[in-house]
Design a protein around this motif. Structure first.
Motif, PDB file in Angstrom:
ATOM      1  N   ALA A 154       0.880  -1.063  -0.577  1.00  0.00           N
ATOM      2  CA  ALA A 154       0.019  -0.305   0.174  1.00  0.00           C
ATOM      3  C   ALA A 154       1.253   1.170  -0.188  1.00  0.00           C
ATOM      4  N   VAL A 155       2.025   1.199   0.996  1.00  0.00           N
ATOM      5  CA  VAL A 155       2.740   2.268   1.253  1.00  0.00           C
ATOM      6  C   VAL A 155       4.345   1.858   0.813  1.00  0.00           C
ATOM      7  N   PRO A 156       4.752   2.004  -0.189  1.00  0.00           N
ATOM      8  CA  PRO A 156       6.344   1.146  -0.699  1.00  0.00           C
ATOM      9  C   PRO A 156       7.142   1.768  -0.003  1.00  0.00           C
ATOM     10  N   ALA A 157       7.799   1.408   0.884  1.00  0.00           N
ATOM     11  CA  ALA A 157       9.020   2.053   1.832  1.00  0.00           C
ATOM     12  C   ALA A 157       9.846   2.586   0.752  1.00  0.00           C
ATOM     13  N   ALA A 158      10.321   3.406   1.649  1.00  0.00           N
ATOM     14  CA  ALA A 158      11.810   4.308   0.778  1.00  0.00           C
ATOM     15  C   ALA A 158      12.438   4.780   1.282  1.00  0.00           C
ATOM     16  N   GLY A 197      15.367   8.500  -1.004  1.00  0.00           N
ATOM     17  CA  GLY A 197      14.336   7.749  -1.537  1.00  0.00           C
ATOM     18  C   GLY A 197      14.709   6.276  -1.997  1.00  0.00           C
ATOM     19  N   ARG A 198      15.477   6.015  -1.695  1.00  0.00           N
ATOM     20  CA  ARG A 198      15.633   4.462  -2.721  1.00  0.00           C
ATOM     21  C   ARG A 198      14.442   3.398  -2.021  1.00  0.00           C
ATOM     22  N   PRO A 199      13.896   2.739  -3.217  1.00  0.00           N
ATOM     23  CA  PRO A 199      13.096   2.252  -2.430  1.00  0.00           C
ATOM     24  C   PRO A 199      13.578   0.285  -2.136  1.00  0.00           C
ATOM     25  N   GLY A 200      12.489   0.062  -1.276  1.00  0.00           N
ATOM     26  CA  GLY A 200      12.529  -1.232  -0.470  1.00  0.00           C
ATOM     27  C   GLY A 200      13.345  -1.076   1.005  1.00  0.00           C
ATOM     28  N   VAL A 201      13.539   0.063   1.513  1.00  0.00           N
ATOM     29  CA  VAL A 201      14.267   0.615   3.100  1.00  0.00           C
ATOM     30  C   VAL A 201      13.988   1.969   3.773  1.00  0.00           C
ATOM     31  N   ASP A 202      13.317   2.032   4.978  1.00  0.00           N
ATOM     32  CA  ASP A 202      12.965   2.280   5.743  1.00  0.00           C
ATOM     33  C   ASP A 202      14.547   3.949   5.459  1.00  0.00           C
ATOM     34  N   TRP A 203      15.508   3.292   5.273  1.00  0.00           N
ATOM     35  CA  TRP A 203      17.261   4.300   6.468  1.00  0.00           C
ATOM     36  C   TRP A 203      18.295   3.155   5.690  1.00  0.00           C
ATOM     37  N   CYS A 204      18.874   4.021   4.285  1.00  0.00           N
ATOM     38  CA  CYS A 204      20.103   2.923   3.815  1.00  0.00           C
ATOM     39  C   CYS A 204      20.916   2.885   4.582  1.00  0.00           C
ATOM     40  N   VAL A 250       8.518   9.494  11.536  1.00  0.00           N
ATOM     41  CA  VAL A 250       8.443   8.634  13.137  1.00  0.00           C
ATOM     42  C   VAL A 250       9.659   8.246  12.348  1.00  0.00           C
ATOM     43  N   ASP A 251      10.083   7.272  11.513  1.00  0.00           N
ATOM     44  CA  ASP A 251      10.932   6.653  11.910  1.00  0.00           C
ATOM     45  C   ASP A 251      12.101   6.649  11.602  1.00  0.00           C
ATOM     46  N   LEU A 252      12.311   8.513  10.878  1.00  0.00           N
ATOM     47  CA  LEU A 252      13.883   8.602  11.238  1.00  0.00           C
ATOM     48  C   LEU A 252      14.206   9.564  12.162  1.00  0.00           C
ATOM     49  N   VAL A 253      12.540   9.642  13.036  1.00  0.00           N
ATOM     50  CA  VAL A 253      14.180  10.335  14.492  1.00  0.00           C
ATOM     51  C   VAL A 253      15.081   8.912  15.092  1.00  0.00           C
ATOM     52  N   ARG A 254      15.040   7.329  14.620  1.00  0.00           N
ATOM     53  CA  ARG A 254      15.692   6.752  15.512  1.00  0.00           C
ATOM     54  C   ARG A 254      16.861   7.398  14.544  1.00  0.00           C
ATOM     55  N   PRO A 255      17.082   7.619  12.945  1.00  0.00           N
ATOM     56  CA  PRO A 255      18.849   8.181  12.318  1.00  0.00           C
ATOM     57  C   PRO A 255      18.899   9.395  13.077  1.00  0.00           C
ATOM     58  N   LEU A 256      18.478  10.249  12.359  1.00  0.00           N
ATOM     59  CA  LEU A 256      18.516  11.610  13.262  1.00  0.00           C
ATOM     60  C   LEU A 256      18.970  11.472  14.858  1.00  0.00           C
ATOM     61  N   SER A 257      18.816  11.329  15.504  1.00  0.00           N
ATOM     62  CA  SER A 257      19.060  11.139  17.103  1.00  0.00           C
ATOM     63  C   SER A 257      20.263  10.464  16.859  1.00  0.00           C
ATOM     64  N   HIS A 258      20.869   9.488  16.642  1.00  0.00           N
ATOM     65  CA  HIS A 258      21.712   9.360  16.343  1.00  0.00           C
ATOM     66  C   HIS A 258      22.921   9.857  15.552  1.00  0.00           C
ATOM     67  N   CYS A 259      22.541  10.838  14.830  1.00  0.00           N
ATOM     68  CA  CYS A 259      23.457  12.102  14.204  1.00  0.00           C
ATOM     69  C   CYS A 259      23.924  13.744  15.749  1.00  0.00           C
ATOM     70  N   LEU A 260      22.255  13.254  16.045  1.00  0.00           N
ATOM     71  CA  LEU A 260      22.325  14.268  17.302  1.00  0.00           C
ATOM     72  C   LEU A 260      23.265  14.134  18.405  1.00  0.00           C
ATOM     73  N   ALA A 261      22.977  12.465  18.792  1.00  0.00           N
ATOM     74  CA  ALA A 261      23.987  12.110  19.912  1.00  0.00           C
ATOM     75  C   ALA A 261      25.553  12.398  19.004  1.00  0.00           C
ATOM     76  N   SER A 262      25.733  11.944  17.922  1.00  0.00           N
ATOM     77  CA  SER A 262      27.548  11.415  17.509  1.00  0.00           C
ATOM     78  C   SER A 262      27.868  13.244  17.314  1.00  0.00           C
ATOM     79  N   LEU A 263      26.756  13.892  17.281  1.00  0.00           N
ATOM     80  CA  LEU A 263      27.354  15.704  16.937  1.00  0.00           C
ATOM     81  C   LEU A 263      27.676  15.496  18.389  1.00  0.00           C
ATOM     82  N   LEU A 264      27.322  15.684  19.512  1.00  0.00           N
ATOM     83  CA  LEU A 264      27.353  16.214  21.758  1.00  0.00           C
ATOM     84  C   LEU A 264      28.225  15.478  21.805  1.00  0.00           C
TER      85      LEU A 264
END
Length: 221
Positions: free
Chosen positions: A12-16, A21-28, A75-89
């Motif tokens: 219904a909503v293909p993962a990208a 925008g690569r298809p088939g995965v939420d975060w590559c 909201v699935d992108l909270v995980r990679p963005l939070s890892h990014c912020l944590a690494s920066l800190l």
């Protein structure tokens, strides 16, 4: 049944990938490698009394991930963005850009109430809380400020327009305990454009007796 349900959702909503925008995965993996690069020392057009550090420039995958989270509720992108912020800190702490104190308090930059409602909550606060959970129990998140309903969306405004829009628009929330004296206080945001919001926020907090030590953002435009 869980696998079947996920397959139906994907139909219904293909993962990208939220970064490219690569298809088939939420975060590559490619976007993950690019997300935490060498931090940037930023000099915003609106002068700030403290240093500003960004994880990267505001371009893919950072740009796309921020937009997908804020405007499309990814909201699935909270995980990679939070890892990014944590690494920066962590990098900032190791390089002496955060005062060496016993505790760290993250103050999310303010957002307009209507925008937060439309987005299903404040994305910056979500990312900050997820980053704090990665950094340990001596790191806390304290939402202390909000933007007045009278403030406009700053998209498309000039530097002077952004400054005027933010004038007297940042309010410190009542009944908030100030950070403990043994804490370093970091103002965090997703994107720094001109610095007008950060400047107004720092000034409003200073008026309430709360000092900001440094600013950390995911991306700098």
């Amino acid at each position: 049944m869980t696998a079947i349900g996920r397959a139906l959702v994907d139909l219904a909503v293909p993962a990208a990938c939220g970064g490219c925008g690569r298809p088939g995965v939420d975060w590559c993996d490619s976007c993950d490698d690019l997300l935490c690069d060498t931090p940037l020392h930023v000099t915003p057009r609106v002068g700030l009394p403290v240093a500003v550090w960004a994880a990267a420039h505001y371009r893919d995958p950072h740009r796309r991930a921020v937009i997908e989270l804020k405007e499309y509720r990814r909201v699935d992108l909270v995980r990679p963005l939070s890892h990014c912020l944590a690494s920066l800190l962590i990098w900032m702490g190791r390089h002496g850009q955060i005062p060496d104190r016993d505790r760290l308090v993250l103050v999310p930059a303010p957002t307009r109430v209507l925008a937060a409602r439309r987005r299903g909550g404040d994305p910056v606060t979500r990312v900050a809380r997820a980053a704090a959970s990665l950094l340990g129990d001596r790191v806390t998140v304290s939402p202390m400020v909000r933007t007045a309903a009278t403030a406009r969306d700053s998209t498309g405004l000039s530097v002077d327009g952004r400054i005027a829009n933010m004038a007297d628009a940042i309010h410190v929330l009542g009944r908030r305990a100030p950070p403990p004296p043994d804490a370093a206080v970091v103002l965090v945001d997703d994107v720094l454009t001109t610095g007008s919001t950060c400047a107004a926020t720092i000034a409003a907090l200073a008026g309430a007796g709360i000092g900001i030590d440094v600013v950390a953002v995911i991306a700098a435009a």
